[in-house]
Each structure stands twice: as structure tokens, then as C-alpha cells.
Motif scaffolding. Structure first.
Motif, PDB file in Angstrom:
ATOM      1  N   ALA A  37       0.831  -1.207   0.000  1.00 26.80           N
ATOM      2  CA  ALA A  37       0.000   0.000   0.000  1.00 26.80           C
ATOM      3  C   ALA A  37       0.866   1.258   0.000  1.00 26.80           C
ATOM      4  CB  ALA A  37      -0.930   0.000   1.209  1.00 26.80           C
ATOM      5  N   THR A  38       1.937   1.247   0.769  1.00 26.86           N
ATOM      6  CA  THR A  38       2.830   2.394   0.838  1.00 26.86           C
ATOM      7  C   THR A  38       3.597   2.579  -0.467  1.00 26.86           C
ATOM      8  OG1 THR A  38       3.080   2.071   3.219  1.00 26.86           O
ATOM      9  CG2 THR A  38       4.757   3.415   2.128  1.00 26.86           C
ATOM     10  N   LEU A  39       4.158   1.488  -0.969  1.00 30.16           N
ATOM     11  CA  LEU A  39       4.951   1.561  -2.193  1.00 30.16           C
ATOM     12  C   LEU A  39       4.085   1.890  -3.408  1.00 30.16           C
ATOM     13  CD1 LEU A  39       7.904   1.273  -3.005  1.00 30.16           C
ATOM     14  CD2 LEU A  39       7.500  -1.161  -3.378  1.00 30.16           C
ATOM     15  N   ALA A  40       2.819   1.478  -3.376  1.00 28.33           N
ATOM     16  CA  ALA A  40       1.910   1.747  -4.495  1.00 28.33           C
ATOM     17  C   ALA A  40       1.595   3.232  -4.645  1.00 28.33           C
ATOM     18  CB  ALA A  40       0.627   0.942  -4.334  1.00 28.33           C
ATOM     19  N   THR A  41       1.924   4.037  -3.644  1.00 27.43           N
ATOM     20  CA  THR A  41       1.751   5.484  -3.797  1.00 27.43           C
ATOM     21  C   THR A  41       2.867   6.070  -4.663  1.00 27.43           C
ATOM     22  OG1 THR A  41       2.999   6.019  -1.784  1.00 27.43           O
ATOM     23  CG2 THR A  41       0.599   5.689  -1.547  1.00 27.43           C
ATOM     24  N   GLN A  42       3.974   5.322  -4.813  1.00 24.81           N
ATOM     25  CA  GLN A  42       5.123   5.793  -5.593  1.00 24.81           C
ATOM     26  C   GLN A  42       5.298   5.045  -6.920  1.00 24.81           C
ATOM     27  OE1 GLN A  42       6.898   8.424  -4.362  1.00 24.81           O
ATOM     28  NE2 GLN A  42       5.365   8.403  -2.747  1.00 24.81           N
ATOM     29  N   LEU A  43       4.786   3.823  -6.986  1.00 27.48           N
ATOM     30  CA  LEU A  43       4.937   2.964  -8.157  1.00 27.48           C
ATOM     31  C   LEU A  43       3.571   2.425  -8.562  1.00 27.48           C
ATOM     32  CD1 LEU A  43       7.884   0.712  -6.871  1.00 27.48           C
ATOM     33  CD2 LEU A  43       8.096   2.625  -8.437  1.00 27.48           C
ATOM     34  N   PRO A  44       3.444   1.930  -9.784  1.00 26.47           N
ATOM     35  CA  PRO A  44       2.199   1.249 -10.138  1.00 26.47           C
ATOM     36  C   PRO A  44       1.960   0.074  -9.180  1.00 26.47           C
ATOM     37  CG  PRO A  44       3.542   1.613 -12.094  1.00 26.47           C
ATOM     38  CD  PRO A  44       4.380   1.993 -10.898  1.00 26.47           C
ATOM     39  N   TRP A  45       0.696  -0.191  -8.884  1.00 28.18           N
ATOM     40  CA  TRP A  45       0.370  -1.203  -7.885  1.00 28.18           C
ATOM     41  C   TRP A  45       0.955  -2.573  -8.229  1.00 28.18           C
ATOM     42  CZ3 TRP A  45      -1.847  -5.914  -7.486  1.00 28.18           C
ATOM     43  CH2 TRP A  45      -2.111  -6.352  -6.184  1.00 28.18           C
ATOM     44  N   GLY A  46       0.861  -2.991  -9.483  1.00 27.04           N
ATOM     45  CA  GLY A  46       1.383  -4.307  -9.877  1.00 27.04           C
ATOM     46  C   GLY A  46       2.876  -4.438  -9.629  1.00 27.04           C
ATOM     47  N   LEU A  47       3.632  -3.383  -9.927  1.00 29.77           N
ATOM     48  CA  LEU A  47       5.070  -3.403  -9.689  1.00 29.77           C
ATOM     49  C   LEU A  47       5.371  -3.427  -8.190  1.00 29.77           C
ATOM     50  CD1 LEU A  47       7.964  -3.328 -10.736  1.00 29.77           C
ATOM     51  CD2 LEU A  47       7.765  -0.828 -10.887  1.00 29.77           C
ATOM     52  N   ALA A  48       4.638  -2.624  -7.422  1.00 30.53           N
ATOM     53  CA  ALA A  48       4.818  -2.619  -5.964  1.00 30.53           C
ATOM     54  C   ALA A  48       4.536  -4.014  -5.396  1.00 30.53           C
ATOM     55  CB  ALA A  48       3.895  -1.585  -5.320  1.00 30.53           C
ATOM     56  N   ASN A  49       3.456  -4.635  -5.863  1.00 31.24           N
ATOM     57  CA  ASN A  49       3.104  -5.980  -5.390  1.00 31.24           C
ATOM     58  C   ASN A  49       4.189  -6.975  -5.773  1.00 31.24           C
ATOM     59  OD1 ASN A  49       1.585  -8.064  -4.255  1.00 31.24           O
ATOM     60  ND2 ASN A  49       0.366  -8.354  -6.087  1.00 31.24           N
ATOM     61  N   ALA A  50       4.733  -6.865  -6.988  1.00 27.76           N
ATOM     62  CA  ALA A  50       5.784  -7.787  -7.439  1.00 27.76           C
ATOM     63  C   ALA A  50       7.041  -7.653  -6.580  1.00 27.76           C
ATOM     64  CB  ALA A  50       6.115  -7.539  -8.907  1.00 27.76           C
ATOM     65  N   LEU A  51       7.479  -6.430  -6.342  1.00 27.18           N
ATOM     66  CA  LEU A  51       8.686  -6.215  -5.533  1.00 27.18           C
ATOM     67  C   LEU A  51       8.510  -6.734  -4.109  1.00 27.18           C
ATOM     68  CD1 LEU A  51       9.688  -2.621  -6.707  1.00 27.18           C
ATOM     69  CD2 LEU A  51      10.897  -4.767  -7.180  1.00 27.18           C
ATOM     70  N   ILE A  52       7.390  -6.403  -3.506  1.00 29.67           N
ATOM     71  CA  ILE A  52       7.146  -6.841  -2.131  1.00 29.67           C
ATOM     72  C   ILE A  52       6.969  -8.354  -2.071  1.00 29.67           C
ATOM     73  CG2 ILE A  52       5.553  -6.676  -0.177  1.00 29.67           C
ATOM     74  CD1 ILE A  52       7.453  -4.217  -0.641  1.00 29.67           C
ATOM     75  N   THR A  53       6.359  -8.930  -3.083  1.00 23.73           N
ATOM     76  CA  THR A  53       6.191 -10.386  -3.114  1.00 23.73           C
ATOM     77  C   THR A  53       7.544 -11.086  -3.156  1.00 23.73           C
ATOM     78  OG1 THR A  53       4.024 -10.229  -4.175  1.00 23.73           O
ATOM     79  CG2 THR A  53       5.179 -12.318  -4.390  1.00 23.73           C
ATOM     80  N   VAL A  54       8.460 -10.595  -3.967  1.00 25.58           N
ATOM     81  CA  VAL A  54       9.796 -11.200  -4.047  1.00 25.58           C
ATOM     82  C   VAL A  54      10.504 -11.104  -2.698  1.00 25.58           C
ATOM     83  CG1 VAL A  54      12.106 -10.946  -5.064  1.00 25.58           C
ATOM     84  CG2 VAL A  54      10.079 -10.884  -6.520  1.00 25.58           C
ATOM     85  N   LEU A  55      10.530  -9.915  -2.130  1.00 25.08           N
ATOM     86  CA  LEU A  55      11.226  -9.730  -0.843  1.00 25.08           C
ATOM     87  C   LEU A  55      10.582 -10.532   0.282  1.00 25.08           C
ATOM     88  CD1 LEU A  55      11.964  -5.887  -1.042  1.00 25.08           C
ATOM     89  CD2 LEU A  55      13.567  -7.791  -1.366  1.00 25.08           C
ATOM     90  N   SER A  56       9.264 -10.510   0.337  1.00 22.03           N
ATOM     91  CA  SER A  56       8.591 -11.236   1.421  1.00 22.03           C
ATOM     92  C   SER A  56       8.718 -12.746   1.245  1.00 22.03           C
ATOM     93  CB  SER A  56       7.128 -10.822   1.528  1.00 22.03           C
ATOM     94  OG  SER A  56       6.400 -11.196   0.381  1.00 22.03           O
ATOM     95  N   THR A  57       8.805 -13.208   0.004  1.00 23.33           N
ATOM     96  CA  THR A  57       8.983 -14.643  -0.235  1.00 23.33           C
ATOM     97  C   THR A  57      10.348 -15.105   0.241  1.00 23.33           C
ATOM     98  OG1 THR A  57       7.479 -14.611  -2.102  1.00 23.33           O
ATOM     99  CG2 THR A  57       9.011 -16.459  -2.008  1.00 23.33           C
ATOM    100  N   LEU A  58      11.374 -14.325  -0.049  1.00 17.66           N
ATOM    101  CA  LEU A  58      12.716 -14.669   0.441  1.00 17.66           C
ATOM    102  C   LEU A  58      12.743 -14.736   1.960  1.00 17.66           C
ATOM    103  CD1 LEU A  58      14.901 -12.498  -1.969  1.00 17.66           C
ATOM    104  CD2 LEU A  58      14.749 -15.004  -1.926  1.00 17.66           C
ATOM    105  N   LEU A  59      12.170 -13.717   2.598  1.00 17.66           N
ATOM    106  CA  LEU A  59      12.142 -13.682   4.056  1.00 17.66           C
ATOM    107  C   LEU A  59      11.318 -14.831   4.624  1.00 17.66           C
ATOM    108  CD1 LEU A  59      12.702 -12.350   6.801  1.00 17.66           C
ATOM    109  CD2 LEU A  59      10.719 -10.862   6.362  1.00 17.66           C
TER     110      LEU A  59
END
Length: 176
Positions: A37-59
């Protein structure tokens, strides 16, 4: 008796694994939801979701390897790749759910959007638990069980036992 206790710690039962998976995955999921939600204010929602999904999956994969499924060590590259496959399906589900929401509601509020996202994430989480427990981290439990079997004392061979079958059934599998 110590081996049994160690194996129980190393390979938790389904309920314990699910409780740990839910707590750790839920915590990472909630943090991810806020981050998207925070990142989607700066980037398109799909890209924000993709980036967070990658990072959260690793963690989450690291946390699940160490705590949820009892490996007790870092996740291997193979486990990360397998986990990423289930995360890709979760990503597709959250994107699809959010896309459908935006088709049905012209300007959904943040609470509605988050509710849809979290519901889709919860459904994907249940499927991921099954995949991670039964496929990705199941090898850890089999490897630990085989290692435990190999530590069982096997009587020394004597002239009388030289023609009998091997004491360890795993040897029969390798011979076939």
C-alpha cells in the motif's frame, strides 16, 4: 529416547507447523500488505506488489525453513526456487483478485482493496502451506529420518551372517 525428542523438534507435527507457518507467514503478510500500500503510492500497484512479493517470499522461506518446518538451517537454493513457484501462484491470485475488484468498483477505498488483497493472500497461504510442507521441506524430514536410521547400530557381520540379507532396508533400494 533422545533421538525421538530431537526428531520431534526437527520435524514438528502438522498442527505445530501450521501454527508457526500462520504466525510467521501472517506477520510477513501483514507487513507486506502495508508495504504494498505504501509503495503503491510511488509505483504502479502491480510493480509494488511484485517487488514486495519477491522480498517477502525470500524472508518467509528463510523463516519457514528455520522454524515452521523444522529444518533448523537456512533454506537451500532449490527450496527458494520451489517456494518461489508457489509465491508466483500467490502473486497471480492477488493480482487477479485486485484486478477483478477494480473492474467491479471504479475507485475502491484502501480498506476494501486491502480486504480483497488479504483474503486472496490467505487463500494462497493455505495452498502454500500444503506445498511447502508436503513438497519443498518434506525432503528435510526424509533426510533427517534416513540419517537417524543410519545411526542405528547394525550388528557386525560374522561368518554365520555373511549370507543373510542386509540389515538396513535402504540398501535393498539402492541395489535394485
Amino acid at each position: 529416547m533422545t533421538g525421538t525428542h530431537d526428531q520431534q523438534q526437527a520435524a514438528p507435527g502438522a498442527f505445530t507447523a501450521f501454527a508457526r507457518f500462520t504466525f510467521l507467514g501472517g506477520t510477513v503478510g501483514l507487513a507486506s500488505s502495508l508495504a504494498v500500500a505504501t509503495l503503491a503510492t510511488q509505483l504502479p500497484w502491480g510493480l509494488a506488489n511484485a517487488l514486495i512479493t519477491v522480498l517477502s517470499t525470500l524472508l518467509a522461506t528463510e523463516l519457514h525453513a528455520r522454524f515452521s518446518f523444522g529444518a533448523g538451517t537456512r533454506a537451500t537454493g532449490r527450496q527458494h526456487l520451489q517456494s518461489a513457484g508457489s509465491a508466483a501462484a500467490a502473486f497471480a491470485l492477488t493480482c487477479t483478485a485486485t484486478f477483478v475488484l477494480h473492474q467491479l468498483v471504479a475507485t475502491p477505498g484502501a480498506m476494501l482493496e486491502q480486504s480483497v488483497y488479504l483474503t486472496a493472500s490467505a487463500c494462497a497461504g493455505l495452498a502454500r502451506f500444503a506445498v511447502l510442507r508436503l513438497v519443498v521441506f518434506a525432503r528435510c524430514h526424509r533426510t533427517q529420518a534416513v540419517a537417524a536410521d543410519r545411526t542405528v547400530a547394525v550388528p557386525a557381520r560374522t561368518a554365520d551372517t555373511a549370507t543373510t540379507a542386509p540389515a538396513v532396508p535402504a540398501m535393498l533400494c539402492r541395489a535394485a
